[in-house]
Design a protein around this motif. Structure first.
Motif, mmCIF file in Angstrom:
data_model
loop_
_atom_site.group_PDB
_atom_site.id
_atom_site.type_symbol
_atom_site.label_atom_id
_atom_site.label_comp_id
_atom_site.label_asym_id
_atom_site.label_seq_id
_atom_site.Cartn_x
_atom_site.Cartn_y
_atom_site.Cartn_z
ATOM 1 N N ARG A 3 0.841 -1.194 0.000
ATOM 2 C CA ARG A 3 0.000 0.000 0.000
ATOM 3 C C ARG A 3 0.875 1.241 0.000
ATOM 4 N NH1 ARG A 3 -2.749 3.452 -1.156
ATOM 5 N NH2 ARG A 3 -4.576 4.328 -0.126
ATOM 6 N N THR A 4 0.735 2.111 -0.972
ATOM 7 C CA THR A 4 1.547 3.323 -1.060
ATOM 8 C C THR A 4 0.741 4.523 -0.614
ATOM 9 O OG1 THR A 4 2.770 2.401 -2.891
ATOM 10 C CG2 THR A 4 2.914 4.777 -2.575
ATOM 11 N N ILE A 5 1.287 5.273 0.301
ATOM 12 C CA ILE A 5 0.630 6.477 0.799
ATOM 13 C C ILE A 5 1.424 7.682 0.322
ATOM 14 C CG2 ILE A 5 -0.111 7.735 2.855
ATOM 15 C CD1 ILE A 5 -0.073 5.124 4.336
ATOM 16 N N LEU A 591 -7.098 6.950 5.067
ATOM 17 C CA LEU A 591 -8.553 6.857 5.179
ATOM 18 C C LEU A 591 -9.202 6.299 3.922
ATOM 19 C CD1 LEU A 591 -9.239 10.288 6.941
ATOM 20 C CD2 LEU A 591 -8.844 8.050 7.983
ATOM 21 N N LEU A 592 -8.529 6.413 2.780
ATOM 22 C CA LEU A 592 -9.108 5.891 1.543
ATOM 23 C C LEU A 592 -8.971 4.376 1.468
ATOM 24 C CD1 LEU A 592 -8.050 8.292 -1.343
ATOM 25 C CD2 LEU A 592 -10.299 8.050 -0.282
ATOM 26 N N VAL A 593 -9.916 3.752 0.788
ATOM 27 C CA VAL A 593 -9.850 2.328 0.470
ATOM 28 C C VAL A 593 -9.366 2.190 -0.969
ATOM 29 C CG1 VAL A 593 -11.169 0.199 0.196
ATOM 30 C CG2 VAL A 593 -11.696 1.769 2.081
ATOM 31 N N ASN A 594 -8.323 1.362 -1.161
ATOM 32 C CA ASN A 594 -7.841 1.035 -2.501
ATOM 33 C C ASN A 594 -7.447 2.286 -3.283
ATOM 34 O OD1 ASN A 594 -7.138 -0.530 -4.695
ATOM 35 N ND2 ASN A 594 -9.220 -0.659 -5.504
ATOM 36 N N GLY A 595 -6.602 3.122 -2.673
ATOM 37 C CA GLY A 595 -6.135 4.301 -3.376
ATOM 38 C C GLY A 595 -5.155 3.999 -4.476
ATOM 39 N N SER A 596 -4.620 2.761 -4.504
ATOM 40 C CA SER A 596 -3.666 2.399 -5.553
ATOM 41 C C SER A 596 -4.285 1.503 -6.619
ATOM 42 C CB SER A 596 -2.443 1.701 -4.935
ATOM 43 O OG SER A 596 -2.856 0.568 -4.196
ATOM 44 N N PHE A 597 -5.613 1.208 -6.488
ATOM 45 C CA PHE A 597 -6.381 0.498 -7.516
ATOM 46 C C PHE A 597 -5.828 -0.894 -7.821
ATOM 47 C CE2 PHE A 597 -6.385 5.099 -8.519
ATOM 48 C CZ PHE A 597 -7.671 5.381 -8.113
ATOM 49 N N GLU A 598 -5.487 -1.651 -6.762
ATOM 50 C CA GLU A 598 -5.036 -3.017 -6.967
ATOM 51 C C GLU A 598 -5.455 -3.855 -5.774
ATOM 52 O OE1 GLU A 598 -0.793 -3.437 -6.994
ATOM 53 O OE2 GLU A 598 -0.509 -1.823 -5.551
ATOM 54 N N ASP A 599 -5.635 -5.175 -6.019
ATOM 55 C CA ASP A 599 -5.991 -6.062 -4.922
ATOM 56 C C ASP A 599 -4.729 -6.714 -4.355
ATOM 57 O OD1 ASP A 599 -5.234 -8.030 -6.703
ATOM 58 O OD2 ASP A 599 -7.291 -8.625 -7.203
ATOM 59 N N ALA A 600 -4.921 -7.666 -3.444
ATOM 60 C CA ALA A 600 -3.786 -8.274 -2.755
ATOM 61 C C ALA A 600 -2.856 -9.012 -3.706
ATOM 62 C CB ALA A 600 -4.278 -9.227 -1.663
ATOM 63 N N SER A 601 -3.372 -9.489 -4.808
ATOM 64 C CA SER A 601 -2.552 -10.216 -5.777
ATOM 65 C C SER A 601 -1.872 -9.292 -6.776
ATOM 66 C CB SER A 601 -3.417 -11.227 -6.534
ATOM 67 O OG SER A 601 -4.378 -10.548 -7.336
ATOM 68 N N GLY A 630 4.023 1.814 -15.298
ATOM 69 C CA GLY A 630 3.893 0.390 -15.052
ATOM 70 C C GLY A 630 2.959 0.079 -13.912
ATOM 71 N N ARG A 631 2.356 1.088 -13.286
ATOM 72 C CA ARG A 631 1.508 0.883 -12.127
ATOM 73 C C ARG A 631 0.050 0.662 -12.527
ATOM 74 N NH1 ARG A 631 2.900 6.344 -12.338
ATOM 75 N NH2 ARG A 631 4.533 6.060 -10.798
ATOM 76 N N CYS A 632 -0.725 0.208 -11.564
ATOM 77 C CA CYS A 632 -2.166 0.169 -11.787
ATOM 78 C C CYS A 632 -2.718 1.587 -11.773
ATOM 79 C CB CYS A 632 -2.865 -0.659 -10.697
ATOM 80 S SG CYS A 632 -2.648 -2.436 -10.903
ATOM 81 N N SER A 633 -3.642 1.851 -12.685
ATOM 82 C CA SER A 633 -4.235 3.178 -12.787
ATOM 83 C C SER A 633 -5.720 3.035 -13.082
ATOM 84 C CB SER A 633 -3.573 3.990 -13.909
ATOM 85 O OG SER A 633 -2.182 4.049 -13.747
ATOM 86 N N VAL A 634 -6.420 4.152 -12.963
ATOM 87 C CA VAL A 634 -7.801 4.252 -13.435
ATOM 88 C C VAL A 634 -7.839 5.338 -14.491
ATOM 89 C CG1 VAL A 634 -10.131 4.981 -12.837
ATOM 90 C CG2 VAL A 634 -8.936 3.371 -11.369
ATOM 91 N N PHE A 635 -8.408 4.997 -15.691
ATOM 92 C CA PHE A 635 -8.551 6.024 -16.721
ATOM 93 C C PHE A 635 -9.926 6.671 -16.569
ATOM 94 C CE2 PHE A 635 -9.514 7.921 -20.778
ATOM 95 C CZ PHE A 635 -8.319 8.545 -21.082
ATOM 96 N N ASP A 760 -3.106 7.551 -10.986
ATOM 97 C CA ASP A 760 -2.214 6.463 -10.556
ATOM 98 C C ASP A 760 -2.359 6.138 -9.070
ATOM 99 O OD1 ASP A 760 0.206 7.899 -12.737
ATOM 100 O OD2 ASP A 760 -1.026 6.128 -13.112
ATOM 101 N N ASP A 761 -2.570 7.142 -8.262
ATOM 102 C CA ASP A 761 -2.641 6.886 -6.824
ATOM 103 C C ASP A 761 -3.345 8.061 -6.164
ATOM 104 O OD1 ASP A 761 -2.243 5.656 -4.362
ATOM 105 O OD2 ASP A 761 -0.228 5.016 -4.909
ATOM 106 N N LEU A 762 -4.202 7.739 -5.214
ATOM 107 C CA LEU A 762 -4.905 8.755 -4.435
ATOM 108 C C LEU A 762 -4.732 8.441 -2.956
ATOM 109 C CD1 LEU A 762 -8.255 8.958 -6.458
ATOM 110 C CD2 LEU A 762 -6.276 10.470 -6.646
ATOM 111 N N SER A 763 -4.689 9.471 -2.156
ATOM 112 C CA SER A 763 -4.486 9.262 -0.733
ATOM 113 C C SER A 763 -5.184 10.360 0.045
ATOM 114 C CB SER A 763 -2.995 9.250 -0.399
ATOM 115 O OG SER A 763 -2.801 8.999 0.971
ATOM 116 N N LEU A 764 -5.812 9.969 1.160
ATOM 117 C CA LEU A 764 -6.396 10.910 2.111
ATOM 118 C C LEU A 764 -5.929 10.466 3.486
ATOM 119 C CD1 LEU A 764 -8.232 13.352 2.534
ATOM 120 C CD2 LEU A 764 -10.153 11.776 2.813
ATOM 121 N N VAL A 765 -5.000 11.198 4.046
ATOM 122 C CA VAL A 765 -4.295 10.764 5.242
ATOM 123 C C VAL A 765 -4.599 11.674 6.415
ATOM 124 C CG1 VAL A 765 -1.992 10.538 6.278
ATOM 125 C CG2 VAL A 765 -2.429 9.640 4.004
#
Length: 772
Positions: A3-5, A591-601, A630-635, A760-765
């Motif tokens: 998990r990247t913050i 505080l965000l869930v899945n801010g990096s748009f990937e599951d455990a695998s 190369g990361r997971c993203s949402v378009f 690519d990544d969202l975070s609310l800390v």
């Protein structure tokens, strides 16, 4: 799932964004690795099997295999290990290894450290002869070889010179090509007066396997000095001449005729007048007697000074040729009356204090490096002088004269003394530290009467001092703790909140002290219940001044908040008490869930997010390795290759904000990392907005985190990556208890277009500020 913050820099003003970026990675496993030590034979360089390795702090001993390799598994990252290597017929070796540890603030799992060590056979031998400049054997002198300096290993070979001047040093490292050792002859006391007559010196010798090395050593020239005198103890028996015995012959011209003025005798009790003298010169040239001229007698009870310069004779013993004046003397003594009552009175109320005491150091406080001492005592009737002696527990078992006071008749006598280098308990560091390394110093004061008689030293008043100042007495103890393995832009703030619900996380600190510490003491850490702590001193000797504190934060645990570090002891057992390291650990709660748009695998997906669109825009989609990333993203928007569209495409997530105390030590930090992609149609420039915002549930904008309307071609060479932050102070500029995170691409033009952005990544800390 890793998990990247992404967090904001603390310097960011609340009214605008910053381009700073920080990445913190929670490590899902306890960071350990492996250390390999390969042992080779020093002659053949072949692997050495069966070497026993004792590792300090590890219970089970290790042994090298057929390949000569010793393997230490499950070594802790950033820890140091000392290997003690022993094998029959070989010189013992020590090797220290540190396991590397982190990238940024992310602990490495399974790092490897390795080294190669050569061990040499301990069958080497040096036989030698040690003589004085006169050719006499230096009987009972000490010689040694320190194999730590020659690279052979860790042992020290010693020997005592025999009555015939011979010595034998065994157990030395050897090689077929020769191994250089330095034989050191320690200082030598020829006449048994406890003073060095010859200084230490050394000689280098090569030791070959299977052969006995030989060395012939001679102390340097003695030089002129006084071997004996009857005024050395500051008094002269009644009726005796003044007598000197010199180490080397002196010229007769110094003593006969007009040259007799080379000596001067002064009566200090009679206005310091010079007394005419008659020196006599013995045939051997080394014995001299001096008496008043014309049959006069020295006055009983008077104090005298005898001073002079003598010239060493040339090789012939009598010639002035090439002779130079090379020795001077001066003695003050008193002629003892025929009958003297021995003095037995001793001083009373002896006190010792620190003359450099201030508002922060009490008079009776002595630190490890204190070298100046003030002494005071009640004066003794009939005494004209006092001698101050000192001894210690480490190097000086017998008293050494360190100061004196003369003609002090005050009711309270006082003197300040500094101890000589012989009292340095830790000479390796190059500074005089008489109270370090558990050393204790005892002072004694002896009265001296008008005739130079001393009261017995064995019954003198004494006072012992030692290091009694706790370590780390500084105005800012927090300056002595340094986070390790971090790259924070927040003035070294660390993250003591573990967002991983399944695995512990680790923080490490180096704690430094202002003096050498006791390796047997264990400082303790007190903080949040989610934290377990361990401590390892850096180094293995009494010079250690720092240690590594490792904090393990339980899975999903909050270790932020107040803490204290206490309990470390210095070499004298003084405990860190009133100078505890006290502070608070910062923490970051995602505080965000899945801010990096990937599951455990590692599969890309949008779980936790609400997808929506208007008009002909499609819903956002999760993609892997989009364009140059190369990361997971949402378009978000209408990607190239699909139908152009109007309207908006957005992802949203509602976050319930925790109840925060009324304190400015809490911050809410939002961050977005994104890349814009546009296709500019040939017919003109449409308007496409890409933005990420925080709103309340009614849609009222609390902050626009990112917004960008620049246009780029859809090619990797024109891809651009942006990151923006917004920081909400806890004093509050956020309306409501629910924050809505929104990222959208919105085409407001009449023309249909392709375009949007990769998020690519969202975070609310939630950032809890601490002192570290």
């Amino acid at each position: 799932m890793k998990r990247t913050i992404l967090l904001a820099a603390m310097a960011l003003a609340a009214c605008g964004p910053s381009t700073s970026r920080y990445e913190q990675t929670q490590q899902p496993v306890t960071p350990t690795g492996t250390i390999y030590v390969r042992v080779l034979d020093g002659n053949t360089l072949s692997p050495l099997a069966g070497v026993s390795a004792k590792v300090l702090g590890v219970d089970t001993p290790l042994t090298s295999g057929a390949d000569g390799v010793i393997v230490l598994k499950n070594a802790v990252v950033l820890s140091s290990y000392l290997f003690i290597l022993e094998s029959p017929d070989y010189v013992r070796q020590l090797v220290s290894m540190t396991l590397p540890g982190t990238t940024g603030n992310s602990p490495l799992q399974n790092p490897v450290a390795s080294t190669t060590v050569t061990m040499v056979k301990g069958d080497g031998e040096i036989k030698g002869v040690l003589l004085l400049p006169t050719g006499k054997p230096a009987a009972n002198a000490s010689v040694y070889v320190d194999q730590r300096q020659s690279g052979a290993g860790e042992s020290i070979a010693t020997a005592t010179v025999g009555a015939d001047g011979t010595f034998d040093l065994k157990g030395l490292g050897s090689r077929t090509t020769g191994m250089s050792h330095t034989v050191i002859a320690q200082w030598y006391d020829e006449n048994g007066d406890g003073q060095a007559d010859y200084s230490a010196f050394s000689s280098s010798v090569s030791v070959f396997t299977g052969s006995v090395a030989r060395v012939f050593m001679t102390y340097g020239s003695l030089g002129q000095r006084i071997v004996a005198t009857n005024v050395a103890d500051a008094e002269l028996p009644p009726g005796e001449d003044i007598k000197f015995t010199f180490a080397l012959p002196i010229l007769p011209s110094n003593l006969n005729g007009a040259a007799g003025s080379a000596f001067t005798l002064t009566d200090l009790n009679r206005n310091s007048v010079n007394v005419a003298i008659e020196p006599t010169y013995a045939a051997d040239g080394v014995n001299v007697s001096i008496k008043p001229a014309g049959g006069a007698q020295l006055v009983a009870g008077d104090r005298y000074t005898i001073a002079g310069n003598v010239t060493q004779a040339s090789a012939g013993g009598t010639s002035n040729t090439n002779a130079t004046t090379n020795f001077s003397l001066s003695y003050t003594f008193q002629v003892r009356p025929s009958t003297v009552t021995p003095i037995t009175s001793q001083v009373q109320n002896l006190t010792v204090w620190n003359p450099n005491f201030s508002t922060t150091v009490a008079m009776t406080q002595f630190n490890w490096n204190t070298n100046s001492f003030a002494l005071a005592w009640d004066g003794v009737t009939g005494v004209t002088a006092y001698n101050v002696y000192a001894k210690d527990t480490n190097s000086n078992p017998a008293y050494v004269l360190v100061g004196s006071v003369t003609n002090n008749a005050a009711p309270r006598v006082q003197v300040t003394v500094s101890l000589p280098s012989a009292f340095d308990a830790n000479p390796a560091d190059g500074s005089n530290q008489p109270l370090s390394m558990k050393n204790k110093v005892t002072f004694a004061v002896v009265p001296v009467d008008a005739y130079g008689n001393w009261a017995p030293l064995s019954s003198a008043a004494t006072k012992q001092v030692e290091d009694n100042v706790p370590p780390q007495t500084t105005a800012n103890p927090l300056s002595r703790i340094t986070p390790l393995g971090t790259s924070w832009p927040f003035n070294n703030y660390v993250d003591a909140i573990n967002d991983d619900p399944a695995n512990p996380s680790t923080l490490q600190f180096r704690v430094s002290y202002n003096e050498p510490m006791d390796l047997q003491s264990q400082p303790t850490f007190t903080g949040a219940t989610a934290i377990t702590a361990s401590w390892v001193w850096e180094g293995t000797s009494g010079n250690t001044t720092s240690g590594i504190l490792t904090l393990s934060i339980a899975a999903g645990g909050d270790g932020s908040g107040p803490f204290s570090i206490r309990g470390g002891k210095d070499m004298n057992g003084n405990v860190l008490v009133n100078a505890d390291i006290v502070g608070s650990l910062s923490g970051m709660k995602e505080l965000l869930v899945n801010g990096s748009f990937e599951d455990a695998s590692g599969a890309c997906q949008t779980n936790g997010w609400t997808l929506a669109h208007t008009s002909s825009m499609p819903d956002p989609t999760a993609v892997q390795g989009a364009a140059s990333s190369g990361r997971c993203s949402v378009f978000v928007g209408a990607p190239a290759g699909v139908a152009a569209a109007t309207g908006a495409s957005r992802i949203t997530q509602d976050v319930t904000l925790p109840s925060l105390p009324a304190s400015t030590n809490w911050d809410l930090i939002a961050r977005a990392w994104y890349r814009n992609v546009f296709t500019d149609p040939a017919t003109g420039t449409p308007t496409m907005y890409q933005r990420c915002r925080l709103t309340d549930t009614a849609g009222a904008v609390q902050s626009t985190i990112v917004t960008n309307t620049a246009y780029f071609r859809d090619s990797s060479s024109n891809m651009s990556s942006y990151s923006y932050d917004y920081r909400f102070l806890s004093s509050g500029n956020f309306t409501g208890s629910v924050a809505r995170f929104v990222c959208e691409a919105d085409n407001t033009a009449a023309a249909v277009v392709n375009g949007g952005m990769y998020v690519d990544d969202l975070s609310l800390v939630l950032f809890k500020q601490g002192s570290i």
